[in-house]
Write a protein that holds these residues in place. Structure first.
Motif, PDB file in Angstrom:
ATOM      1  N   THR A 289       0.851  -1.186   0.000  1.00 37.66           N
ATOM      2  CA  THR A 289       0.000   0.000   0.000  1.00 37.66           C
ATOM      3  C   THR A 289       0.885   1.233   0.000  1.00 37.66           C
ATOM      4  N   THR A 296      -4.534  10.234   0.547  1.00 37.99           N
ATOM      5  CA  THR A 296      -5.007   9.172  -0.333  1.00 37.99           C
ATOM      6  C   THR A 296      -4.051   7.988  -0.277  1.00 37.99           C
ATOM      7  N   GLU A 298      -3.179   3.870  -2.367  1.00 36.85           N
ATOM      8  CA  GLU A 298      -3.485   2.860  -3.373  1.00 36.85           C
ATOM      9  C   GLU A 298      -2.768   1.572  -2.999  1.00 36.85           C
ATOM     10  N   THR A 299      -3.463   0.447  -3.249  1.00 37.47           N
ATOM     11  CA  THR A 299      -2.952  -0.866  -2.871  1.00 37.47           C
ATOM     12  C   THR A 299      -2.984  -1.796  -4.073  1.00 37.47           C
ATOM     13  N   THR A 300      -1.922  -2.572  -4.254  1.00 40.22           N
ATOM     14  CA  THR A 300      -1.939  -3.568  -5.312  1.00 40.22           C
ATOM     15  C   THR A 300      -2.947  -4.654  -4.957  1.00 40.22           C
ATOM     16  N   SER A 301      -3.753  -5.046  -5.913  1.00 41.57           N
ATOM     17  CA  SER A 301      -4.725  -6.123  -5.700  1.00 41.57           C
ATOM     18  C   SER A 301      -4.494  -7.248  -6.700  1.00 41.57           C
ATOM     19  N   PHE A 321       1.837  -0.319 -11.165  1.00 42.36           N
ATOM     20  CA  PHE A 321       0.485   0.178 -10.959  1.00 42.36           C
ATOM     21  C   PHE A 321      -0.116   0.568 -12.301  1.00 42.36           C
ATOM     22  N   GLU A 322      -1.410   0.894 -12.290  1.00 40.17           N
ATOM     23  CA  GLU A 322      -2.093   1.221 -13.541  1.00 40.17           C
ATOM     24  C   GLU A 322      -1.450   2.412 -14.225  1.00 40.17           C
TER      25      GLU A 322
END
Length: 344
Positions: A289, A296, A298-301, A321-322
């Motif tokens: 994360t 804010t 973002e976490t890798t899923s 990441f994207e």
């Protein structure tokens, strides 16, 4: 790409006044150098300067021209989707222009630019098929017949980038190479064969254009990574390990872990691995994360990187990441039970 992202990209591509002046000055110098080389021809200094100035007034308002002159291809920027103008400059400063073509009767492969960090290298390439061919599939890739660098262990893949014309005979691809250590400055030799196409997942790749394209070139990019020495104990699935380093860049985050139980950790992760609804992408069993300074996160899923475990005691996991990571605004990185502050 959403309208918000498109607007952000256009804003990022717009050159600043300082950059415009720099580009103008550089082009004038190049023009003067060319005039010096052409001394035997009739003088064209005043005409050349007037025409050049007129052209620049138009070109400097064109983002594609500005990006090309600043050093990062516009297609690369579409793929990366940088967060702001400063990141565009930073990414541009690390880019290396290859501009090499390999052609045969089945098509032309153009190697355009390279960027990279400590563990991930991106190679931007265009492929142009013979006239009359339409390349309009959802996904494309080449088979890698040969890939040689100083790093023996590596992983690679391809991602198509929208070139604005989905029904012509040309596609743009970004090839990713993930390695244990940086390959900046090395010479890469590869032989790509058989362009393959597929529908969206779960479509299966099939060869649409046979053939092979072989070349070598330097990887003289400037790597982006910042290395943080951590050396802290962590617990992974109930087993102890040591988080040695975290390498952070706009294009990836890499973690190196050591411990005597990594084989057991790998086995647990394998048992926990679950495919998502379409059965072709996998959940990330080693998620990280990123907490940003603005609150804010973002976490890798879905796993989109590479994990390598060697000898049961050393692990490297590379996360992408994207979009590119806003690395200058990271407050901390969370990995299992450990929160690591990042000082930018």
């Amino acid at each position: 790409m959403s309208n918000k992202n498109i607007n952000r990209l256009v804003e990022a591509l717009t050159p600043t006044t300082e950059q415009k002046e720099k580009m103008f000055q550089n082009i004038l110098v190049q023009s003067q150098n060319e005039s010096t080389r052409r001394r035997g021809l009739p003088p064209m200094k005043h005409v050349r300067s007037a025409v050049l100035a007129a052209v620049l007034m138009v070109c400097l308002t064109t983002t594609a021209f500005a990006v090309a002159y600043l050093g990062l291809d516009e297609t690369f920027l579409k793929f990366l989707n940088p967060v702001n103008h400063e990141q565009v400059e930073y990414l541009s400063n690390g880019a290396y222009v290859v501009d090499k073509q390999v052609a045969n009767e089945n098509g032309t492969l153009t190697i355009k630019q390279v960027i990279g960090d400590s563990n991930l290298t991106y190679i931007l390439m265009d492929f142009t098929a013979p006239k009359g061919t339409v390349l309009n599939a959802a996904r494309y890739r080449f088979m890698v017949d040969t890939m040689t660098t100083d790093q023996d262990t590596q992983s690679y893949g391809f991602e198509m980038v929208d070139d604005g014309n989905p029904i012509d005979n040309k596609i743009s691809l970004v090839m990713s190479i993930m390695t244990k250590n940086s390959i900046a400055g090395q010479t890469v030799h590869f032989k790509l064969k058989d362009l393959q196409a597929a529908d969206p997942l779960p479509g299966v790749f099939e060869t649409v254009i046979p053939g092979s394209w072989e070349t070598s070139f330097k990887l003289d990019f400037k790597e982006y990574s910042t290395l943080y020495q951590i050396d802290q104990n962590i617990t992974m699935f109930g087993y102890r390990a040591v988080l040695k380093t975290i390498s952070v860049s706009p294009i990836s985050i890499s973690l190196k872990i050591e411990g005597q139980s990594l084989k057991e950790i790998d086995e647990v992760a394998g048992r926990l691995r679950k495919s998502n609804v379409n059965g072709f992408e996998y959940l990330d069993n080693y998620p990280i994360t990123i907490n940003y300074k603005d609150g804010t996160a973002e976490t890798t899923s879905i796993f989109t990187g590479w994990t390598l475990t060697e000898f049961g005691v050393q692990m490297l996991t590379i996360k992408t990441f994207e979009n590119v990571i806003n690395d200058k605004e990271i407050a901390s990185i969370v990995f299992f039970d450990k929160v690591i502050p990042i000082n930018n």
